[in-house]
Scaffold this motif. Structure first.
Motif, PDB file in Angstrom:
ATOM      1  N   MET A  69      22.152  66.657  21.374  1.00  0.00           N
ATOM      2  CA  MET A  69      21.834  67.824  20.553  1.00  0.00           C
ATOM      3  C   MET A  69      20.331  68.055  20.520  1.00  0.00           C
ATOM      4  O   MET A  69      19.553  67.102  20.475  1.00  0.00           O
ATOM      5  N   LYS A  70      19.939  69.301  20.549  1.00  0.00           N
ATOM      6  CA  LYS A  70      18.538  69.668  20.398  1.00  0.00           C
ATOM      7  C   LYS A  70      18.311  70.071  18.933  1.00  0.00           C
ATOM      8  O   LYS A  70      19.260  70.356  18.209  1.00  0.00           O
ATOM      9  N   TYR A  71      17.051  70.081  18.553  1.00  0.00           N
ATOM     10  CA  TYR A  71      16.725  70.353  17.153  1.00  0.00           C
ATOM     11  C   TYR A  71      15.649  71.424  17.063  1.00  0.00           C
ATOM     12  O   TYR A  71      14.839  71.602  17.989  1.00  0.00           O
ATOM     13  N   ARG A  72      15.666  72.137  15.950  1.00  0.00           N
ATOM     14  CA  ARG A  72      14.697  73.193  15.705  1.00  0.00           C
ATOM     15  C   ARG A  72      14.171  73.065  14.277  1.00  0.00           C
ATOM     16  O   ARG A  72      14.753  72.356  13.455  1.00  0.00           O
ATOM     17  N   THR A  73      13.075  73.783  14.001  1.00  0.00           N
ATOM     18  CA  THR A  73      12.477  73.721  12.671  1.00  0.00           C
ATOM     19  C   THR A  73      12.480  75.103  12.039  1.00  0.00           C
ATOM     20  O   THR A  73      11.937  76.062  12.613  1.00  0.00           O
ATOM     21  N   LEU A  74      13.107  75.203  10.882  1.00  0.00           N
ATOM     22  CA  LEU A  74      13.088  76.437  10.099  1.00  0.00           C
ATOM     23  C   LEU A  74      11.764  76.481   9.328  1.00  0.00           C
ATOM     24  O   LEU A  74      10.832  75.757   9.642  1.00  0.00           O
ATOM     25  N   GLY A  75      11.668  77.329   8.313  1.00  0.00           N
ATOM     26  CA  GLY A  75      10.451  77.372   7.523  1.00  0.00           C
ATOM     27  C   GLY A  75      10.237  76.082   6.740  1.00  0.00           C
ATOM     28  O   GLY A  75      11.161  75.284   6.557  1.00  0.00           O
ATOM     29  N   GLN A  76       9.007  75.890   6.289  1.00  0.00           N
ATOM     30  CA  GLN A  76       8.656  74.751   5.441  1.00  0.00           C
ATOM     31  C   GLN A  76       8.989  73.405   6.076  1.00  0.00           C
ATOM     32  O   GLN A  76       9.252  72.420   5.397  1.00  0.00           O
ATOM     33  N   GLY A  77       9.006  73.381   7.414  1.00  0.00           N
ATOM     34  CA  GLY A  77       9.193  72.121   8.124  1.00  0.00           C
ATOM     35  C   GLY A  77      10.592  71.552   8.070  1.00  0.00           C
ATOM     36  O   GLY A  77      10.786  70.361   8.359  1.00  0.00           O
ATOM     37  N   LEU A  78      11.600  72.374   7.751  1.00  0.00           N
ATOM     38  CA  LEU A  78      12.977  71.870   7.662  1.00  0.00           C
ATOM     39  C   LEU A  78      13.574  71.758   9.063  1.00  0.00           C
ATOM     40  O   LEU A  78      13.892  72.759   9.706  1.00  0.00           O
ATOM     41  N   LYS A  79      13.758  70.524   9.531  1.00  0.00           N
ATOM     42  CA  LYS A  79      14.298  70.267  10.867  1.00  0.00           C
ATOM     43  C   LYS A  79      15.816  70.191  10.814  1.00  0.00           C
ATOM     44  O   LYS A  79      16.383  69.494   9.967  1.00  0.00           O
ATOM     45  N   VAL A  80      16.463  70.917  11.716  1.00  0.00           N
ATOM     46  CA  VAL A  80      17.931  70.968  11.765  1.00  0.00           C
ATOM     47  C   VAL A  80      18.385  70.966  13.222  1.00  0.00           C
ATOM     48  O   VAL A  80      17.598  71.243  14.130  1.00  0.00           O
TER      49      VAL A  80
END
Length: 331
Positions: A1-12
């Motif tokens: 799985m790859k991961y991305r970062t939403l606002g405020q540094g929230l990694k999902v």
């Protein structure tokens, strides 16, 4: 799985799971009734495959979807990002309108925490903007919950650009969740730019056009009598054939690359920016595994251009909701 970062540094995880279809019965049915045991196995399998991002809401059921997610994540909570939503008055088990009051912000959070069986909510969204409550008051109450440690991040859903800007001036906003897919691209014109101006991640719901883009629905007769989509204007007979032209292009590209339609549609969305994290709805392991495989799909520029040309902004046939639903979006 790859991961991305939403606002405020929230990694999902680059693709999350929309848990809404997992309820048995309740107020929103897509296809056949969900099997709760299979739904829980789907969440467990997704975790095993590296998915960290799971989305639910108070209104799904109402309440029963949060309870199912809570049961599924027992003993597996660490490392997960659990998102849920508030924003409606619910009377006798029926949503009766928006409620963005600070009192509802806080009271609903307590119920969500209990149903999810957790001490904190990673991402707490206002499900729909309440036109009768200033967004600053709603977001201010959400910011209080952050200070209390009950939620970690603030989100909005289906907010319009002016509301987004006001909300961001009140408190840091981590994500906007709104409909976005090949057949619903209107956010590209004015909402995505505001998100990017304010460092707000974007979480598309219905990234497969409520299943339409998968190519598995050939007519309304393929849907059960009580399927929610029978009320969707884009599935109406007068719009169905016109919208199948988008599906034809998705299907052709899928066939060329040995992919599923879902993988092509999701890969197109992922290619629209690193700040975009779609949450396809699922209730079975087989569809979940198919969807999350899109995180590793790289379409060619020729593919991306062909898909965009097949589904220009604002050109899908029919509105995405009926009159009541449309009155509650982009506020």
């Amino acid at each position: 799985m790859k991961y991305r970062t939403l606002g405020q540094g929230l990694k999902v995880s680059a693709i999350g799971i929309g848990c809404m279809p997992m309820i048995k019965g309740g107020n929103i049915l897509y296809g056949d009734q969900a099997d709760p045991d299979e739904a829980i196995k789907t969440i467990h399998k997704a975790i095993d495959l590296g998915v960290t991002f799971f989305d639910t809401a108070q209104i799904y059921g109402p309440f029963s979807n949060e309870e199912l997610v809570g049961e599924a994540i027992k003993g597996k909570r660490d490392g997960l990002v659990i998102a849920t939503k508030f924003g409606f008055k619910i009377e006798g088990g029926v949503p009766v309108g928006a409620d963005g009051s600070p009192e509802n912000v806080k009271a609903t959070a307590e119920g969500c925490l209990k149903r999810l069986g957790t001490d904190y909510i990673d991402l707490y969204y206002q499900h729909r903007v309440d036109p009768n409550v200033p967004i600053e008051e709603t977001v201010g109450a959400m910011a209080d919950l952050v200070k209390e440690g009950k939620i970690r991040h603030i989100g909005l859903s289906e907010a319009g650009p002016a509301t987004l800007a006001k909300a961001a001036a009140e408190a840091p906003i981590t994500a906007l969740q709104s409909e976005y897919s090949l057949w619903e691209r209107d956010v590209e014109t004015d909402i995505l730019p505001v998100c990017r101006d304010h460092g707000i991640g974007f979480v598309p719901y219905s990234p497969l056009g409520r299943g339409f883009l998968t190519g598995q629905i050939k007519s309304l007769n393929d849907l059960p009598e009580n399927d929610w989509r029978r009320n969707d204007p884009r599935f109406d007979a007068k719009n169905f054939a016109a919208n199948m032209k988008i599906v034809d292009v998705v299907s052709n590209i899928a066939a060329q690359h040995g992919l599923s339609n879902a993988q092509v549609a999701l890969a197109w969305l992922l290619a629209q920016g690193e700040d975009i994290v779609p949450i396809p709805g699922t209730k079975r392991r087989v569809t979940m595994e198919d969807s999350i495989a899109a995180a590793s799909v790289q379409l060619t520029q020729e593919d991306l251009d062909a898909l965009a040309a097949a589904a220009p902004v604002g050109q899908t046939s029919g509105p995405r909701y009926g009159e009541r639903g449309m009155a509650m979006v982009r506020l």
